[in-house]
Scaffold this motif. Structure first.
Motif, PDB file in Angstrom:
ATOM      1  N   ARG B 130       0.666  -1.071   0.652  1.00  0.00           N
ATOM      2  CA  ARG B 130       0.020   0.099  -0.039  1.00  0.00           C
ATOM      3  C   ARG B 130       0.944   1.101  -0.206  1.00  0.00           C
ATOM      4  O   ARG B 130       2.075   1.232   0.771  1.00  0.00           O
ATOM      5  CB  ARG B 130      -1.192   0.189   0.931  1.00  0.00           C
ATOM      6  N   LEU B 133      -2.374   5.757  -0.816  1.00  0.00           N
ATOM      7  CA  LEU B 133      -3.324   5.107  -1.528  1.00  0.00           C
ATOM      8  C   LEU B 133      -4.789   5.857  -2.221  1.00  0.00           C
ATOM      9  O   LEU B 133      -5.710   5.035  -3.230  1.00  0.00           O
ATOM     10  CB  LEU B 133      -4.404   4.617  -0.409  1.00  0.00           C
ATOM     11  N   ASP B 134      -4.481   7.685  -1.540  1.00  0.00           N
ATOM     12  CA  ASP B 134      -5.522   8.427  -2.829  1.00  0.00           C
ATOM     13  C   ASP B 134      -5.358   9.090  -4.053  1.00  0.00           C
ATOM     14  O   ASP B 134      -6.158   9.039  -4.545  1.00  0.00           O
ATOM     15  CB  ASP B 134      -4.851  10.208  -1.906  1.00  0.00           C
ATOM     16  N   GLU B 138      -5.239   1.026  -5.557  1.00  0.00           N
ATOM     17  CA  GLU B 138      -5.082  -0.983  -4.966  1.00  0.00           C
ATOM     18  C   GLU B 138      -4.331  -1.363  -4.702  1.00  0.00           C
ATOM     19  O   GLU B 138      -3.365  -1.377  -6.465  1.00  0.00           O
ATOM     20  CB  GLU B 138      -6.322  -1.364  -3.909  1.00  0.00           C
ATOM     21  N   VAL B 139      -3.509  -2.407  -3.888  1.00  0.00           N
ATOM     22  CA  VAL B 139      -2.621  -2.976  -4.490  1.00  0.00           C
ATOM     23  C   VAL B 139      -2.686  -4.113  -5.212  1.00  0.00           C
ATOM     24  O   VAL B 139      -1.625  -4.364  -6.557  1.00  0.00           O
ATOM     25  CB  VAL B 139      -1.423  -3.331  -2.875  1.00  0.00           C
ATOM     26  N   ARG B 140      -3.891  -4.530  -5.949  1.00  0.00           N
ATOM     27  CA  ARG B 140      -4.275  -5.278  -6.324  1.00  0.00           C
ATOM     28  C   ARG B 140      -4.545  -5.005  -7.915  1.00  0.00           C
ATOM     29  O   ARG B 140      -3.962  -5.590  -8.907  1.00  0.00           O
ATOM     30  CB  ARG B 140      -5.380  -5.872  -6.641  1.00  0.00           C
ATOM     31  N   SER B 192      -4.064 -10.649   2.502  1.00  0.00           N
ATOM     32  CA  SER B 192      -4.361 -11.526   3.423  1.00  0.00           C
ATOM     33  C   SER B 192      -4.550 -12.392   2.673  1.00  0.00           C
ATOM     34  O   SER B 192      -5.456 -13.570   3.547  1.00  0.00           O
ATOM     35  CB  SER B 192      -5.306 -10.527   4.569  1.00  0.00           C
ATOM     36  N   THR B 193      -5.586 -11.885   1.208  1.00  0.00           N
ATOM     37  CA  THR B 193      -6.546 -12.829   0.551  1.00  0.00           C
ATOM     38  C   THR B 193      -5.901 -13.121  -0.969  1.00  0.00           C
ATOM     39  O   THR B 193      -4.538 -12.750  -0.868  1.00  0.00           O
ATOM     40  CB  THR B 193      -7.248 -12.229   0.615  1.00  0.00           C
ATOM     41  N   CYS B 194      -6.078 -14.625  -1.828  1.00  0.00           N
ATOM     42  CA  CYS B 194      -5.118 -14.890  -2.416  1.00  0.00           C
ATOM     43  C   CYS B 194      -5.338 -13.936  -3.801  1.00  0.00           C
ATOM     44  O   CYS B 194      -6.729 -13.625  -3.963  1.00  0.00           O
ATOM     45  CB  CYS B 194      -4.999 -16.231  -2.365  1.00  0.00           C
ATOM     46  N   GLY B 198      -8.957 -15.074  -4.338  1.00  0.00           N
ATOM     47  CA  GLY B 198      -9.810 -14.239  -3.242  1.00  0.00           C
ATOM     48  C   GLY B 198      -9.826 -15.025  -1.864  1.00  0.00           C
ATOM     49  O   GLY B 198     -10.888 -14.602  -0.985  1.00  0.00           O
TER      50      GLY B 198
END
Ligand code: ZN
Lengths: 231, 407
Positions: B130, B133-134, B138-140, B192-194, B198
């Motif tokens: 991160r 963020l503004d 988002e990272v993804r 935290s998620t794959c 997901g």
């Protein structure tokens, strides 16, 4: 009875410094010597029943969906509400309490259905300082918003604030968040309860009753500076 | 117009900008060149071998170290000031036309463009976390951009990617020509998620490895940096050290040596050159204000603050935090709550910058004694003679780093 704050799924719903809301509530209680405990619920752990205040933060799409599924299991959030618990929810946490929220790839995900709101994807993304006149008797609300969802009420409801600067729930309505008997939700991160000490105390007073005022000038100074910077 | 004449024009504009104190001039040079020839970067990359370096943290340091490593064998064109968007990359390519090799720092979002333009030999992917963020997404979303770009990667381009970062692994694993590097990790704030399905990502072994039920997981690394030694796929062993403090700098030094090896440069020679570098682009440079000697440290996002606070805790007892929230810093300060400021405990802490009250509120809740001051000069008065660390966000850091370079 120890006052119990439950911090839900920080790894999933913690994108915008959401831990700050939990930390500052605990700090304000500690300054007043009010007995309390903070229970952090990580992924894979059971959501405890019997908490007094549950906090939900912001998160990305997949994390938001994963969090919703965990909170939907055995109806844990609904049970908590039915047994009198309060909830403070920000951004993705706000959306997932509603009937439906959007995810990448034009998906519409059904929410927990606890709040009478629905959220759809909006363009452009709402990013920036958010300033709102609260509908409860506290000082002007200040926060930072960063969301693409546009949220609408499904029945007549009380917003948390009327937007002075920024977007809030939806561009055409100029309202932010929602207040019900047990839930306060908002698009203000920042984190909101650090920047709005009066909101933090208002939230706590609903649960623990009237509290003595706190001499914590840095939070008031921060609040006033942010309001002035945006006005 | 001939490209050489366009570059001349660009250099003149850059010189003029510098002379009139409008900026470093690099961006102006690049902009002028691109205005006259939108394919300048492609043309300037022909007949030379290009290495692109990108990631959330460590781009500038790694690029500098890669340049030093490659310079043990050849001349290298490079962007040394952190100007890593279209104009900055173009200006870097035009800076030394003789150099047969270019080592280019590239902003995460500019990777697709830079790949298509420069048709590099090697793309180096550090990490994704991160950051602002503004402004950035988002990272993804960034990882997805990389993934698409790598699916269409120019023929012959290899990828050196970090095996410890789930987003980097997800983006790079489709590439048939990927080399994995690992320097060890302690988990990831945003993974935290794959990235594939997901589902919840399972972190094992104190955060050094990850796995999902769908089969996605940490690949086995070709190059491993462990306990000061780099182990290569052919049994190579190279001692790695860095005069720049901190764990991240050490792993960037190792990575630069891998780049050297992949580019056909003797890794032992490269490692010795890299080990000598003690400051990159003003980072860890010294600046005197009043009677105080400040050591400048840059911190940009939660991951880099964690790293910097850990590095600084071995430094002087006095520390000044300078936090702004201008566009280049990210206008949202909520990340302050993602950083554990515990390492500041017991030190003499002062706070300044446009957003000093945000920082102060954060430290009050963490229980860290500190004082808010108006500016660096007031901090210096309070510190007096002696040394202090000055940890600054982007805009404050670059304002102060300019003075370091002059002195
Ligand atoms: Zn998976």
């Amino acid at each position: 009875m120890t006052f119990t704050i439950v911090h839900l799924l920080p790894e999933l719903l913690g994108t915008y410094g959401d831990r700050g809301n939990v930390d500052v509530l605990s700090w304000r209680l500690k300054q007043r010597k009010i007995q309390h405990e903070v229970v952090v619920v990580h992924v894979g752990e059971d959501v405890p029943q019997g908490g007094h205040l549950y906090l939900l933060g912001g998160g990305e799409d997949d994390a938001q969906i994963a969090a919703k599924e965990i909170l939907d299991r055995h109806g844990v959030m609904r049970k908590a509400i039915n047994s009198g618990a309060h909830i403070f929810a920000v951004c993705a946490g706000f959306q997932l309490l509603g009937a439906v929220f959007p995810a990448s790839g034009n998906r519409e995900i059904s929410g927990l259905g606890i709040l009478p709101v629905e959220t759809f994807s909006g363009d452009p993304r709402s990013v920036g300082e958010l300033l709102a006149e609260p509908t409860i008797p506290i000082a002007t609300l200040t926060g930072f918003e960063n969301h693409s969802g546009q949220t609408r009420f499904l029945e007549e409801s009380q917003p948390l604030g009327r937007v002075l600067r920024g977007v809030g729930n939806s561009g055409d309505i100029a309202e932010d968040g929602i207040i019900t008997d047990q839930i306060v939700a908002t698009y203000m991160h920042g984190p909101a309860l650090v920047r709005n000490p009066e909101l933090a105390d208002w939230l706590l007073s609903r649960i623990v009753g009237e509290m003595e005022p706190l001499d914590a000038s840095v939070f008031t100074a921060l609040h006033d500076e942010r309001v002035k910077a945006v006005k | 117009m001939k490209l050489r004449i366009i570059i001349l024009l660009g250099n003149f504009a850059g010189w003029f900008s510098r002379a009139s104190k409008q900026g470093s001039g690099v961006m102006v040079t690049g902009r002028v060149i691109l205005k006259f020839d939108s394919r300048a970067a492609a043309k300037l990359s022909e007949h030379r071998r290009v290495v692109l370096i990108s990631g959330t943290n460590g781009k500038t340091t790694t690029t500098s170290l890669v340049r030093v490593a490659l310079e043990t064998a050849t001349e290298v064109a490079s962007n040394t000031t952190g100007a890593n968007l279209f104009a900055g990359v173009t200006a870097a390519l035009s800076s030394n036309l003789r150099a047969p090799v270019a080592a280019l720092e590239v902003d995460e979002m500019v990777v697709p463009w830079a790949l298509a333009q420069t048709k590099p030999d090697l793309l180096v992917l550090l990490n994704l976390g991160r950051d602002q963020l503004d402004r950035l997404s988002e990272v993804r979303v960034v990882a997805q951009k990389w993934k698409f770009a790598i699916q269409a990667i120019p023929a012959g381009c290899r990828v050196l990617a970090d095996a410890d970062d789930p987003f980097v692994v997800w983006a790079a694993r489709d590439c048939p020509n990927v080399t994995w590097f690992s320097a060890g990790s302690l988990g990831h704030l945003d993974a935290s998620t794959c990235p594939v399905c997901g589902d919840i990502l399972i972190w094992k072994d104190q955060g050094s490895s990850f796995l999902c039920t769908c089969g996605f997981g940490k690949p086995s690394a070709d190059w491993v940096l462990s306990a000061g030694e780099l182990h290569g796929p052919l049994g190579q062993r190279v001692a790695i050290s860095s005069a720049i403090p901190g764990v991240a700098a050490h792993s960037n030094a190792g990575r630069a040596v891998v780049v050297a090896a992949m580019m056909g440069v003797n890794p032992e020679v490269a490692a010795r050159a890299v080990a000598k570098i003690s400051s990159v682009d003003g980072r860890f440079g010294k600046l005197r204000i009043g009677k105080t000697i400040f050591r400048l440290l840059l911190s940009k996002n939660p991951a880099s603050w964690r790293e910097t606070l850990a590095t600084s805790s071995a430094g002087p007892k006095q520390v000044l935090l300078v936090v702004n929230a201008l566009t280049q810093d990210g206008r949202d300060t909520s990340w302050l709550w993602d950083v554990d400021f515990g390492p500041l405990s017991g030190r003499h802490v002062l706070v300044t910058g446009d957003r000093r009250l945000d920082v102060s509120a954060r430290l009050v809740v963490e229980g860290i004694d500190h004082q808010v001051v108006k500016d660096e000069a007031e901090a210096a008065k309070s510190f007096g003679s002696g040394e202090a660390d000055l940890i600054a966000s982007y805009t404050a850091f670059h304002r102060l780093a300019k003075s370091v370079k002059k002195s």
